[in-house]
Design a protein around this motif. Structure first.
Motif, PDB file in Angstrom:
ATOM      1  N   ASN A 221       0.818  -1.102  -0.092  1.00 37.85           N
ATOM      2  CA  ASN A 221      -0.050   0.023  -0.068  1.00 37.85           C
ATOM      3  C   ASN A 221       1.012   1.212  -0.072  1.00 37.85           C
ATOM      4  O   ASN A 221       2.064   1.104   0.044  1.00 37.85           O
ATOM      5  CB  ASN A 221      -0.983   0.099   1.123  1.00 37.85           C
ATOM      6  N   GLU A 224       0.888   5.947  -3.837  1.00 36.03           N
ATOM      7  CA  GLU A 224       0.638   5.631  -5.010  1.00 36.03           C
ATOM      8  C   GLU A 224      -0.464   4.620  -5.299  1.00 36.03           C
ATOM      9  O   GLU A 224      -0.749   4.189  -6.396  1.00 36.03           O
ATOM     10  CB  GLU A 224       1.706   5.316  -6.013  1.00 36.03           C
ATOM     11  N   ASN A 226      -3.705   4.278  -5.325  1.00 35.84           N
ATOM     12  CA  ASN A 226      -5.017   4.493  -6.126  1.00 35.84           C
ATOM     13  C   ASN A 226      -4.451   5.070  -7.414  1.00 35.84           C
ATOM     14  O   ASN A 226      -5.419   4.547  -8.638  1.00 35.84           O
ATOM     15  CB  ASN A 226      -5.799   5.626  -5.612  1.00 35.84           C
ATOM     16  N   SER A 227      -3.169   5.455  -7.910  1.00 36.32           N
ATOM     17  CA  SER A 227      -2.886   5.885  -9.193  1.00 36.32           C
ATOM     18  C   SER A 227      -2.479   4.440  -9.645  1.00 36.32           C
ATOM     19  O   SER A 227      -2.606   4.345 -10.948  1.00 36.32           O
ATOM     20  CB  SER A 227      -1.523   6.656  -8.949  1.00 36.32           C
ATOM     21  N   LYS A 229      -3.850   1.478  -9.343  1.00 45.81           N
ATOM     22  CA  LYS A 229      -5.111   1.107  -9.363  1.00 45.81           C
ATOM     23  C   LYS A 229      -5.836   1.692 -10.732  1.00 45.81           C
ATOM     24  O   LYS A 229      -6.314   0.843 -11.618  1.00 45.81           O
ATOM     25  CB  LYS A 229      -6.115   1.187  -8.112  1.00 45.81           C
ATOM     26  N   ASN A 230      -5.636   2.896 -10.825  1.00 46.69           N
ATOM     27  CA  ASN A 230      -6.245   3.392 -11.925  1.00 46.69           C
ATOM     28  C   ASN A 230      -5.472   3.316 -13.332  1.00 46.69           C
ATOM     29  O   ASN A 230      -6.102   2.996 -14.363  1.00 46.69           O
ATOM     30  CB  ASN A 230      -6.042   5.057 -11.785  1.00 46.69           C
TER      31      ASN A 230
END
Length: 363
Positions: A221, A224, A226-227, A229-230
């Motif tokens: 975790n 970064e 969420n980045s 994941k996107n």
């Protein structure tokens, strides 16, 4: 042979990390060492052994830390005080300046400059502080032979310089998978670790591959997350890249590593190198990756790969897809190196040897 005289030993660190507990447990089992671990983190539960814990109140002034009350009196209870070689802890530095201390002082650490913002052992004026403190100590414990040899060249006596090679515990794999078919990344998701270089390289290899590409499993975790994941969704690779988040249970980690063909961390080579080796997984990183010395365990193309240019990473990943047997052999070499040179027992012995050596003679 261990001395029959019991030594009261204090080890001090900022936080007691879970991965250090197995090492400290092995030290605490020695008949002639009564070990106490002092730290400023939360008390640990479910310990497997016999060392005591002591909570230290820690204060901060600018970049510096110190222990405001009772510390000077508390340490007088011990025959040996071992503390981390942190130059920002004023209480640790003060120990080297005491003129009439009654305990032996040992510093434990990397011994050279190492951070996210600099290369391993970059020149720095702070090295002069390190050498001064080392001369004032009774012994030094380093993570690597590299640091020991450097301090010898600076005039410190070999008899007071010890190595406890940095490592982590691995557990026996009970349910081995039928095949190794995964690429792994484990660690916090920070830009300095070059996680997006890994993703871009994986995609490039995926598009070139003439065989079935291996899955990439990302464990960790961080900033970064969420980045990442996107990125996976945008590039339509959800079917090939698995984002696990943090996993702390060793049993779950062992299951993933037991199916790993390689562990890749382009920008950092820390304790995940030893974790991978312990589970028969070769480690792939840049030759100048951020490290505390763990990168020095990698022998290029034998138990891992040290690449020179990030442009080469996609070809390395493509090789994992198309020539997995080569990486299985590297994994076997990595495991042999771990079992011979980097077990927790070997690390603990460095600490034990330093304590016994410094207490052989009276102060």
């Amino acid at each position: 042979m261990p001395s029959s005289i019991m030594k009261n030993v204090l080890f001090i660190t900022h936080k007691l990390q879970n991965y250090r507990i197995p090492i400290l447990e092995l030290i605490a089992k020695e008949r002639d060492i009564n070990l106490t671990v002092a730290h400023s983190g939360k008390p640990k539960e479910n310990k497997r052994g016999s060392f005591e814990e002591y909570q230290l109140l820690q204060k901060k002034v600018g970049p510096f830390l110190y222990y405001p009350t009772g510390f000077d009196e508390y340490i007088k209870r011990f025959d040996v005080v071992v503390c981390m070689f942190y130059l920002n802890n004023l209480s640790f530095l003060k120990l080297a300046l005491l003129l009439r201390r009654k305990f032996r002082l040992i510093y434990w650490g990397i011994g050279v400059r190492a951070s996210y913002n600099s290369n391993f052992d970059d020149p720095t004026i702070m090295n002069q502080v390190r050498y001064f403190l080392a001369k004032r100590s009774d012994a030094m414990l380093f993570y690597s032979e590299y640091a020991r040899l450097k301090y010898i060249k600076k005039g410190l006596g070999e008899e007071k310089l010890f190595v406890m090679p940095n490592t982590v515990e691995v557990i026996p794999i009970t349910n081995k998978p039928k095949k190794r078919d995964k690429i792994l990344f484990i660690g916090s998701l920070y830009k300095q670790k070059k996680i997006f270089e890994l993703l871009d390289s994986y995609k490039a290899a995926y598009l070139k591959c003439n065989k079935e590409p291996k899955e990439l499993h990302i464990i960790g975790n961080g900033d970064e997350f969420n980045s990442v994941k996107n990125w996976i969704t945008t590039n339509k690779l959800n079917h090939k890249i698995v984002l696990h988040g943090s996993i702390f249970e060793e049993q779950k980690l062992s299951t993933l590593f037991s199916s790993g063909l390689a562990c890749i961390s382009p920008g950092q080579a820390g304790l995940s190198v030893l974790k991978s080796f312990g589970y028969s997984v070769p480690f792939i990183t840049h030759s100048d990756a951020i490290t505390g010395g763990e990168r020095l365990n990698i022998v290029n193309k034998k138990n891992g790969i040290l690449f020179q240019n990030y442009e080469d990473l996609s070809e390395i990943i493509l090789s994992i897809f198309e020539s997995p047997e080569k990486f299985k052999v590297m994994g076997e070499n990595a495991k042999a190196f771990y079992d011979t040179h980097r077990t927790p027992k070997i690390m603990a012995q460095g600490f034990i040897d330093a304590v016994r050596k410094t207490t052989e003679k009276p102060i």
